[in-house]
Design a protein around this motif. Structure first.
Motif, PDB file in Angstrom:
ATOM      1  N   PHE A   5       4.997   8.654   6.628  1.00  0.00           N
ATOM      2  CA  PHE A   5       4.306   8.625   5.316  1.00  0.00           C
ATOM      3  C   PHE A   5       4.430  10.269   4.724  1.00  0.00           C
ATOM      4  CE2 PHE A   5       1.027  10.203   8.164  1.00  0.00           C
ATOM      5  CZ  PHE A   5       0.841   9.327   9.324  1.00  0.00           C
ATOM      6  N   ASP A   6       4.113  10.147   3.394  1.00  0.00           N
ATOM      7  CA  ASP A   6       3.999  11.341   2.614  1.00  0.00           C
ATOM      8  C   ASP A   6       3.115  12.257   3.001  1.00  0.00           C
ATOM      9  OD1 ASP A   6       6.281  10.646   1.021  1.00  0.00           O
ATOM     10  OD2 ASP A   6       4.983   9.507  -0.230  1.00  0.00           O
ATOM     11  N   ILE A   7       3.273  13.508   3.066  1.00  0.00           N
ATOM     12  CA  ILE A   7       2.054  14.534   3.434  1.00  0.00           C
ATOM     13  C   ILE A   7       1.875  15.462   2.283  1.00  0.00           C
ATOM     14  CG2 ILE A   7       1.663  16.464   4.799  1.00  0.00           C
ATOM     15  CD1 ILE A   7       2.022  13.951   6.414  1.00  0.00           C
ATOM     16  N   LEU A   8       0.584  15.669   1.698  1.00  0.00           N
ATOM     17  CA  LEU A   8       0.189  16.507   0.822  1.00  0.00           C
ATOM     18  C   LEU A   8      -0.736  17.653   1.484  1.00  0.00           C
ATOM     19  CD1 LEU A   8      -1.089  13.854  -1.630  1.00  0.00           C
ATOM     20  CD2 LEU A   8       1.163  14.943  -1.602  1.00  0.00           C
ATOM     21  N   LEU A   9      -0.734  18.815   0.827  1.00  0.00           N
ATOM     22  CA  LEU A   9      -1.285  19.885   1.152  1.00  0.00           C
ATOM     23  C   LEU A   9      -2.457  20.614   0.412  1.00  0.00           C
ATOM     24  CD1 LEU A   9       1.942  22.029   2.346  1.00  0.00           C
ATOM     25  CD2 LEU A   9       0.509  20.498   3.760  1.00  0.00           C
ATOM     26  N   ASP A  10      -3.714  20.368   1.139  1.00  0.00           N
ATOM     27  CA  ASP A  10      -4.905  20.968   0.214  1.00  0.00           C
ATOM     28  C   ASP A  10      -5.338  22.177   0.795  1.00  0.00           C
ATOM     29  OD1 ASP A  10      -7.138  20.741  -1.492  1.00  0.00           O
ATOM     30  OD2 ASP A  10      -8.352  19.512  -0.264  1.00  0.00           O
ATOM     31  N   VAL A  23       0.841  -1.150   0.179  1.00  0.00           N
ATOM     32  CA  VAL A  23      -0.038   0.051  -0.064  1.00  0.00           C
ATOM     33  C   VAL A  23       0.913   1.351  -0.142  1.00  0.00           C
ATOM     34  CG1 VAL A  23      -0.285   0.126   2.472  1.00  0.00           C
ATOM     35  CG2 VAL A  23      -2.298   0.964   0.896  1.00  0.00           C
ATOM     36  N   LYS A  24       0.295   2.221  -0.834  1.00  0.00           N
ATOM     37  CA  LYS A  24       0.765   3.679  -0.409  1.00  0.00           C
ATOM     38  C   LYS A  24       0.068   4.545   0.186  1.00  0.00           C
ATOM     39  CE  LYS A  24       4.060   6.794  -2.036  1.00  0.00           C
ATOM     40  NZ  LYS A  24       5.357   6.713  -1.443  1.00  0.00           N
ATOM     41  N   PHE A  25       0.746   5.103   1.333  1.00  0.00           N
ATOM     42  CA  PHE A  25      -0.265   6.035   1.983  1.00  0.00           C
ATOM     43  C   PHE A  25       0.131   7.405   2.174  1.00  0.00           C
ATOM     44  CE2 PHE A  25      -1.377   7.883   6.080  1.00  0.00           C
ATOM     45  CZ  PHE A  25      -2.745   7.397   6.210  1.00  0.00           C
ATOM     46  N   TYR A  26      -0.838   8.284   2.102  1.00  0.00           N
ATOM     47  CA  TYR A  26      -0.581   9.691   2.010  1.00  0.00           C
ATOM     48  C   TYR A  26      -1.636  10.486   3.118  1.00  0.00           C
ATOM     49  CZ  TYR A  26       1.506   8.983  -2.464  1.00  0.00           C
ATOM     50  OH  TYR A  26       2.487   8.713  -3.393  1.00  0.00           O
ATOM     51  N   ALA A  27      -1.081  11.266   3.888  1.00  0.00           N
ATOM     52  CA  ALA A  27      -1.829  12.152   4.807  1.00  0.00           C
ATOM     53  C   ALA A  27      -1.966  13.365   3.947  1.00  0.00           C
ATOM     54  CB  ALA A  27      -1.335  12.243   6.055  1.00  0.00           C
ATOM     55  N   VAL A  28      -3.298  13.845   3.855  1.00  0.00           N
ATOM     56  CA  VAL A  28      -3.687  15.184   3.071  1.00  0.00           C
ATOM     57  C   VAL A  28      -4.130  15.955   4.079  1.00  0.00           C
ATOM     58  CG1 VAL A  28      -4.830  16.048   1.377  1.00  0.00           C
ATOM     59  CG2 VAL A  28      -4.291  13.696   1.202  1.00  0.00           C
ATOM     60  N   SER A  29      -3.180  17.139   4.598  1.00  0.00           N
ATOM     61  CA  SER A  29      -3.707  18.283   5.316  1.00  0.00           C
ATOM     62  C   SER A  29      -4.589  19.109   4.652  1.00  0.00           C
ATOM     63  CB  SER A  29      -2.552  19.038   5.687  1.00  0.00           C
ATOM     64  OG  SER A  29      -3.053  20.105   6.353  1.00  0.00           O
ATOM     65  N   ILE A  30      -5.792  19.529   5.551  1.00  0.00           N
ATOM     66  CA  ILE A  30      -6.869  20.254   4.910  1.00  0.00           C
ATOM     67  C   ILE A  30      -6.717  21.808   5.865  1.00  0.00           C
ATOM     68  CG2 ILE A  30      -8.368  18.823   3.991  1.00  0.00           C
ATOM     69  CD1 ILE A  30      -9.966  19.156   6.634  1.00  0.00           C
ATOM     70  N   ASP A  31      -5.542  21.838   6.271  1.00  0.00           N
ATOM     71  CA  ASP A  31      -5.241  23.102   6.970  1.00  0.00           C
ATOM     72  C   ASP A  31      -5.222  24.234   5.996  1.00  0.00           C
ATOM     73  OD1 ASP A  31      -4.217  22.945  10.127  1.00  0.00           O
ATOM     74  OD2 ASP A  31      -3.821  21.095   9.046  1.00  0.00           O
ATOM     75  N   ASP A  32      -5.755  25.271   6.657  1.00  0.00           N
ATOM     76  CA  ASP A  32      -5.903  26.472   5.594  1.00  0.00           C
ATOM     77  C   ASP A  32      -4.753  27.304   5.653  1.00  0.00           C
ATOM     78  OD1 ASP A  32      -6.202  28.114   7.950  1.00  0.00           O
ATOM     79  OD2 ASP A  32      -8.549  28.306   7.566  1.00  0.00           O
ATOM     80  N   SER A  33      -4.697  28.523   5.112  1.00  0.00           N
ATOM     81  CA  SER A  33      -3.361  29.272   4.843  1.00  0.00           C
ATOM     82  C   SER A  33      -3.139  30.066   6.500  1.00  0.00           C
ATOM     83  CB  SER A  33      -3.699  30.509   4.188  1.00  0.00           C
ATOM     84  OG  SER A  33      -4.717  31.397   4.476  1.00  0.00           O
ATOM     85  N   LYS A  34      -4.119  29.948   7.410  1.00  0.00           N
ATOM     86  CA  LYS A  34      -3.862  30.384   8.784  1.00  0.00           C
ATOM     87  C   LYS A  34      -3.089  29.251   9.614  1.00  0.00           C
ATOM     88  CE  LYS A  34      -7.777  33.327   8.417  1.00  0.00           C
ATOM     89  NZ  LYS A  34      -9.151  33.516   9.036  1.00  0.00           N
ATOM     90  N   THR A  35      -3.302  28.084   9.295  1.00  0.00           N
ATOM     91  CA  THR A  35      -2.590  27.108  10.005  1.00  0.00           C
ATOM     92  C   THR A  35      -1.855  26.082   9.383  1.00  0.00           C
ATOM     93  OG1 THR A  35      -4.602  25.699   9.544  1.00  0.00           O
ATOM     94  CG2 THR A  35      -4.862  26.967  11.551  1.00  0.00           C
ATOM     95  N   VAL A  36      -1.833  26.288   8.076  1.00  0.00           N
ATOM     96  CA  VAL A  36      -0.891  25.374   7.374  1.00  0.00           C
ATOM     97  C   VAL A  36       0.728  25.237   7.786  1.00  0.00           C
ATOM     98  CG1 VAL A  36      -0.121  26.748   5.345  1.00  0.00           C
ATOM     99  CG2 VAL A  36      -0.602  24.292   5.124  1.00  0.00           C
ATOM    100  N   ASN A  37       1.106  26.532   8.352  1.00  0.00           N
ATOM    101  CA  ASN A  37       2.583  26.472   8.829  1.00  0.00           C
ATOM    102  C   ASN A  37       2.954  25.418  10.244  1.00  0.00           C
ATOM    103  OD1 ASN A  37       1.008  27.999  10.663  1.00  0.00           O
ATOM    104  ND2 ASN A  37       2.464  29.601  11.131  1.00  0.00           N
ATOM    105  N   ARG A  38       1.805  24.912  10.776  1.00  0.00           N
ATOM    106  CA  ARG A  38       1.741  23.993  11.739  1.00  0.00           C
ATOM    107  C   ARG A  38       2.035  22.588  11.355  1.00  0.00           C
ATOM    108  NH1 ARG A  38      -3.690  25.833  14.741  1.00  0.00           N
ATOM    109  NH2 ARG A  38      -3.290  28.054  14.781  1.00  0.00           N
ATOM    110  N   VAL A  39       1.848  22.282  10.092  1.00  0.00           N
ATOM    111  CA  VAL A  39       1.942  21.008   9.685  1.00  0.00           C
ATOM    112  C   VAL A  39       3.340  20.612   9.854  1.00  0.00           C
ATOM    113  CG1 VAL A  39       1.448  19.458   7.508  1.00  0.00           C
ATOM    114  CG2 VAL A  39      -0.096  21.423   8.060  1.00  0.00           C
ATOM    115  N   GLN A  40       4.326  21.156   9.013  1.00  0.00           N
ATOM    116  CA  GLN A  40       5.420  20.299   9.182  1.00  0.00           C
ATOM    117  C   GLN A  40       6.083  20.179  10.445  1.00  0.00           C
ATOM    118  OE1 GLN A  40       7.799  19.949   6.284  1.00  0.00           O
ATOM    119  NE2 GLN A  40       8.456  18.540   7.796  1.00  0.00           N
TER     120      GLN A  40
END
Length: 163
Positions: free
Chosen positions: A108-113, A81-98
Motif C-alpha cells: 500500500f502507499d506510504i505517506l509521511l507526516d 477501497v484505497k489504503f494509505y499508511a501514514v507514518s508519524i515517525d519524526d525526523s530522527k526515525t523517518v529514515n527507518r520507514v522505507q
C-alpha cells in the motif's frame, strides 16, 4: 438514575457520530518519493479511503499493518477501497520507514507526516489510529489494535463501499 444513564449514553453516541462525520482536513504531506499528496483530495470515485497512522517504533502498528497487508489485495478487488499508511515517525526515525516497508513487503502507499501536523489536525493522541474518509468526510475512526480488528475494519469498508 436510569434516566441519567440513558441520557449520558445518548450524549456519548451523538458525540461519536458527530465526530465521525467531520470534514477531513485540507492538507498536503509527502509520500515516500517526496511527492506532495493533498489528503483531502484523495478521492476514490465514491469508494472509501482508509488512512492508518503508524510509526516504526509502534509494535501494535506493525502488527496491524501486517494483518491488513495479508488481505489488502482482496479488499481492494472486492470493495475498491484505497489504503494509505501514514507514518508519524519524526525526523530522527523517518529514515527507518522505507526499509521497514520494503522488509515487510507492504502493498500500500506510504505517506509521511514527519512533523505530525496531520496527526494534530485530526486530534490523534497515539497510534495505531485508523480513519476512513468518504467524499471528504470522516465516516469511521478506530484507535488501537487487537488481533482480528482488521476484520472489523473490513466490515466498515464494505458498509461504506455500498453506501
Amino acid at each position: 438514575m436510569k434516566k441519567l444513564i440513558t441520557l449520558f449514553s445518548l450524549v456519548l453516541t451523538f458525540g461519536i457520530v458527530t465526530a465521525q462525520e467531520a470534514d477531513f482536513p485540507d492538507f498536503s504531506i509527502p509520500d515516500l518519493k517526496g511527492n506532495k499528496v493533498d489528503v483531502k483530495a484523495l478521492s476514490n470515485e465514491g469508494k472509501p479511503v482508509v488512512l492508518a497512522f503508524w510509526a516504526t517504533w509502534c509494535g501494535p502498528c506493525i502488527l496491524e499493518l501486517n494483518a491488513i497487508n495479508e488481505h489488502i489485495e482482496e479488499w481492494v478487488d472486492e470493495t475498491g477501497v484505497k489504503f494509505y499508511a501514514v507514518s508519524i515517525d519524526d525526523s530522527k526515525t523517518v529514515n527507518r520507514v522505507q526499509s521497514m516497508v520494503n522488509g515487510k513487503g507492504w502493498n500500500f502507499d506510504i505517506l509521511l507526516d514527519t512533523n505530525n501536523e496531520l496527526k494534530r489536525l485530526l486530534n490523534i493522541a497515539t497510534p495505531p489510529y485508523v480513519v476512513m474518509v468518504k467524499d471528504g468526510k470522516i465516516v469511521y475512526k478506530h484507535v488501537g489494535y487487537q488481533p482480528g480488528s482488521e476484520f472489523e475494519l473490513y466490515e466498515k469498508i464494505k458498509e461504506f463501499s455500498n453506501w
